[in-house]
Design a protein around this motif. Sequence first.
Motif, mmCIF file in Angstrom:
data_model
loop_
_atom_site.group_PDB
_atom_site.id
_atom_site.type_symbol
_atom_site.label_atom_id
_atom_site.label_comp_id
_atom_site.label_asym_id
_atom_site.label_seq_id
_atom_site.Cartn_x
_atom_site.Cartn_y
_atom_site.Cartn_z
ATOM 1 N N GLN A 83 0.757 -1.154 -0.112
ATOM 2 C CA GLN A 83 -0.154 -0.060 -0.024
ATOM 3 C C GLN A 83 0.832 1.070 0.007
ATOM 4 O O GLN A 83 0.512 2.056 -0.527
ATOM 5 N N GLU A 84 1.898 1.242 0.729
ATOM 6 C CA GLU A 84 2.984 2.546 0.834
ATOM 7 C C GLU A 84 3.381 2.570 -0.511
ATOM 8 O O GLU A 84 3.488 3.459 -1.128
ATOM 9 N N ARG A 85 3.906 1.731 -1.340
ATOM 10 C CA ARG A 85 4.314 1.649 -2.557
ATOM 11 C C ARG A 85 3.227 2.165 -3.609
ATOM 12 O O ARG A 85 3.696 3.101 -4.441
ATOM 13 N N LEU A 86 2.047 1.746 -3.547
ATOM 14 C CA LEU A 86 0.949 2.116 -4.298
ATOM 15 C C LEU A 86 0.877 3.688 -4.154
ATOM 16 O O LEU A 86 0.516 4.388 -5.018
ATOM 17 N N ASP A 87 0.797 4.010 -2.905
ATOM 18 C CA ASP A 87 0.778 5.703 -2.437
ATOM 19 C C ASP A 87 1.622 6.368 -3.145
ATOM 20 O O ASP A 87 1.691 7.395 -3.611
ATOM 21 N N MET A 88 3.162 5.602 -2.770
ATOM 22 C CA MET A 88 4.134 6.755 -3.388
ATOM 23 C C MET A 88 4.237 6.499 -4.873
ATOM 24 O O MET A 88 4.467 7.704 -5.440
ATOM 25 N N GLN A 89 3.682 5.539 -5.549
ATOM 26 C CA GLN A 89 3.601 5.660 -7.134
ATOM 27 C C GLN A 89 2.423 6.631 -7.460
ATOM 28 O O GLN A 89 2.700 7.132 -8.604
ATOM 29 N N ALA A 90 1.589 6.560 -6.774
ATOM 30 C CA ALA A 90 0.478 7.649 -7.102
ATOM 31 C C ALA A 90 0.864 9.000 -7.030
ATOM 32 O O ALA A 90 0.832 9.941 -7.565
#
Length: 186
Positions: A83-90
Amino acid sequence: MPWEVIGVLALGASALLYVTVFLPLKRLLKRLRDAEGSDFLVRMPEVGGIAGQLGAAVNRILAKMTDMNVQSIDQRRELDWAQERLDMQADLDRANAELERRLVGQMLLNELTETFSSSLDISAVLSTVCSQVARALTIDEVVLVRFDPASGDLVVAACEGLAEPAEVMGLRFEIGEGVTGEVWDD
């Protein structure tokens, strides 16, 4: 057999039963109650007999429950990390979109600067400006108006993408009139 001997044997059997069966079962029950409170790291004491076999079986179950608990914690951590990676990607995607938008604006500004300095023919320059703005901003129709100081009107000086450009060229608007006049007035 005298009653005293039977009494001593009964007392001895009771003590033996208490020490070999009841006491290990009591300890087993206490450990099970500890495990019931999610303390899966407790283990049953190693004793012989049926209580020992029960303890060993419970230990195996607790070991499996511990493994499942560890797997659950690991999965939660992996999900949190994902989820952190997805947030950072967003966030990165948003930043890239903003940079791309700024780059398009900067490129348009550079092209317009070159266009303004490339010719003295104002009609050709304004026509080129319309084309560049339409392309850079992916707009189908662009109309460029200029202020006529002699009349105080706004005059359509160039357009791009219109079906009938000749019908629009030269149209005049008073400041504050229509959408174009209101935009100019703001």
